[in-house]
Design an enzyme around this catalytic site. Sequence first.
Site, mmCIF file in Angstrom:
data_model
loop_
_atom_site.group_PDB
_atom_site.id
_atom_site.type_symbol
_atom_site.label_atom_id
_atom_site.label_comp_id
_atom_site.label_asym_id
_atom_site.label_seq_id
_atom_site.Cartn_x
_atom_site.Cartn_y
_atom_site.Cartn_z
ATOM 1 C CB SER A 1 0.440 -0.849 -6.575
ATOM 2 O OG SER A 1 1.291 -1.200 -5.431
ATOM 3 C CE LYS B 1 4.038 1.410 -10.467
ATOM 4 N NZ LYS B 1 3.307 0.280 -9.633
ATOM 5 C CB SER C 1 3.717 1.178 -5.706
ATOM 6 O OG SER C 1 3.319 0.193 -6.918
#
Lengths: 502, 496, 98
Positions: B179, B80, B155
């Site tokens: 997330s 990420k 997210s």
Amino acid sequence: MSAPLIDFDEVIANFDPVLGLEVHVELGTASKMFCGCATEFGAEPNTQVCPTCLGLPGSLPVVNGTAVESAIRIGLALNCSIASWCRFARKNYFYPDMPKNFQTSQYDEPICFEGYLDVDVETDEGTRTFRVEIERAHMEEDTGKSLHVGGSTGRIHGADFSLVDYNRAGIPLIEIVTKPLEGAGKYAPEVAKAYVGALRDLLRGLGVSDVKMEQGSLRCDVNLSLRTSPDAPLGTRTETKNVNSLRSVERAIRYEMQRQAALLADGTAIIQETRHWHEDTGVTTSGRVKSDAEDYRYFPEPDLVPVAPSAEWIEQLRSQLPEPPAERSKRLRQEWGISEKEMQSVINAGALDLVLATIAEGADPAASRKWWLGELARRANDEGVELESLAITAKQVADLEALVQSGRLNDKLARQVIDGVLAGEGEPAAVADSRGLQIVSDDSALLAAINEAIAADPDAAQKIRDGKVAAAGALVGAVMKATQGQADAGRVRELVLQELGQ
Amino acid sequence: MSDLIHASAVELAAQIANKTVSAVEVAQAHLDRIAEVDGRVNAFLYVDGDGALEQARAVDHAVASGQALSPLAGVPLALKDVLTQTGVPTTAGSKILEGWRPPYDATVVERLRDAGVVILGKTNMDEFAMGSSTENSAYGPTHNPWDLERIPGGSSGGSAAAVSAYEAPLAIGTDTGGSIRQPAAVTGIVGAKPTYGAVSRYGLVAFSSSLDQAGPFARTVVDTALLHSVIAGHDPRDSTSIKEPVPDVVGAAKSADVSKMRIGVVRELSGEGYQPGVQARFDEAVELLRAQGAEIIEISCPSFTYALGAYYLIAPSECSSNLARFDAMRFGLRTDDNGELSAEDVMRHTRAAGFGPEVKRRIILGTYALSSGYYDAYYGQAQKVRTLITRDFEAAWASVDVLISPTTPTEPFRIGERVNDPVAMYKADLCTLPSSLYGGPAISVPIGLGDENLPVGLQVMAPVMADDQVYRVASAVEKALAQQWGGLLLDQAVAL
Amino acid sequence: MSAISRDDVAHLASLARIELTEQELNDYAGQLDVILTAVASISEVAADDIPPTTHAVPVVNVFREDVVTPSLDRDSVLDHAPAAEDGRFRVPRILDEE
């Protein structure tokens, strides 16, 4: 630039000052408050920075345990209570020299609170002890330093841009805040100076900071307000920043009292604002107006866990505290056999630690005091600097005294050696060598000068031969003049008398 | 070659170790897959082909020289874009960090490198991890591989989509309020939020410091546990990092034994607002667990109702402070520095240009919640709710070992559907918020398809530092369903 | 609680150093109002006797030894600065004094 002032005596006749002092002390830890970067003063810009103290995305703080220990020791030495549990908090405001745009500080849970420091001040009625109450001492971090470039003044106003060095960002600070100091009256400036001086000595004694005001490792902000009488409500205060020497503490307060009094006498309201002290011109100027819009949005720092010093740890640190300054001064007074007033003059001159250091280097107490309070104090005064800022160390003073004791120098020559040391010419012995300063102890060289003096003043010589030895003074003076002060006057006198059959 | 992309991390590591395949071949197969499908998925913001192949070569060299290998050596991974990697662009999905190449590695990245994991690149995300759909990325939305019109959750939508689209067998996400778990659920894979403090946050671009936690994604529970074990563990650079040893998550995942376990079903995380298909799959999963010998107990956690309110005050408050450093002075974007504007104005302009609408919204909200006069009513009150939620969890642990719920109330919505309705968007996190506020571990594991034929996940929550328990339960569910389906849920997705 | 005005948002934006357009000021005022209404329920619970939780895991006294560790290479830091000069970060002229 300078505001209308009224006479200090008139200020005191009409107003009662209330003081508050905030002192920031940079701790002398090897590494920063929340990261392992070095704290050395004067390093190349931005060479002592890492993701944490630069506030780079993703970085995290970890508390320097030694800084916490220093904070507790300072609190204990200031007779504070130590919090059994406290947290760091974020103080949120934007400023280019603050990498995260929040300062990691402490808010409503300071590590040290409710203490005091007693200071002695000379008053018309003799030495009086004032108790300065400490509200809190808390841990925080320093900011970076901005260099304002362009514009005419070199100051922030009118600059074209600024260059920022973050080496100082993250250096551990302890902020020590007093409670409002009331009742000092006309002695308020002296009490403030004595407090900062005593605090400096105490911090130095603890070994937690180098407390060099000129390098900013001890910085003082002064809050001051005036009221018409001790019973009247508190007046509007100003906060004067940048007061970075003991002399300035006294001068800035005196100035601000006179400035505020002039305004009040004129019916003008005091504006609550930050003011800046200018050492060179001796005035304060208006800075930022403290607006209600200022809202630091404090909240507990989620990246750090609470600090909860155990009772055992606190007691251990308490047991290891050095002798409190007041007790130390009493003990030294007895050891040195001097009066309270003499001791006070040593402390007021900011000379106590220097004298002690000089003694530690081998000089005797009386001589150590003589040099620091005499010749060196005069030099410091001439240069307008603190005694400790003179470019001479305790070791050098002790060495100088040793040269006097060994008979190599007399006091007059020693003062010339001081000139050389202060001018950066090297160690005392080297200065004496390079400047050719030495008591003339070679009898044959002296005898030549003595015989010349006798030839030049036969009347005096005859008087001595006739037994009037007091007349020797004239001949000794002539010899000293001829040898440019480098002779040992006692030896010259002996030789004069010997030459003339006495 | 194509079965390299469908293989599990365990299989790949074994094949690399026994030289059936090289790490370089494995990396190349995944780089090829990214080249093939990522134009449609948009899971990656940056593909580090050279870096990945270089790391793979190092693993192959270690294999050739007979060095001891970590259990994931040579396995590719998607990272990420909220974790720093030295010299590799790190944007956190924001324009304000465009072009920034950090001068340091996150601890997670350091551990991955040390384990020989091959980092393929950085994945898309909601800007600064603020969002539940990955629509808030400054670099365009990520598409759900199950249906490209749908959101992949957020997210960490890029990381979840990368694993779901076979672009990587493993991925790292971060979870502040769900997330990791929520995107795992809606893309049909496994994702775990470790106990807060189990994985170092050093190098994780902070959103909400007291809630942020990095964690693993994979297609199987065992792969997820292996990745968890690689990244977890004490780090002296993170003051909130836990010192105790990491629980044996891999052993628990392999055992999958839930007999005699007491499993609590949270009453408050069902009912109104939960899609029938989601509720049906959840009820079936409960029966599967009961069939394996677990005792099922209904538990009431009344404070969970307030989790949404508490979360949307705490997280914005902390973010308003954490994001203050993005000020155009030391790194990242600087706009309108024309020599006329002051530093203050350049900050204002840059932050206006560099932050997206959701980030600005949350900063403003958080600034409000922390401001004097409102602190007690908002931030202070939210912290008290946090205490109540923790008490509900603690009370539950007296009678059960884990708590379960659906991971999300609904199947993934369509891209664009909720962008103008922040509150509706926030509700995607309804089930995941309580354990975020509490700090305990939680996992999402696929349990089938819902009314719209899209993935549904089961959330398992456990006490702080009982991460092994969530893996144990997830693994039991996975095993039972694998028998029904003859494989993973993901096998039922239409190939891209 | 709530009822956030456009001027409130303008003040908050100024504290947060974000230049907002007139449109944004109005939009955020409305949206924040909705959000604050949605979260308002938290004021119903948690009485005065409930202590706040600031840290999920209750540990205390995490300290680092006072040991110097290497700093970053200056070039690697300044290379990514928006502007640098003389080994320092160059920033526009600063208005406020601190």
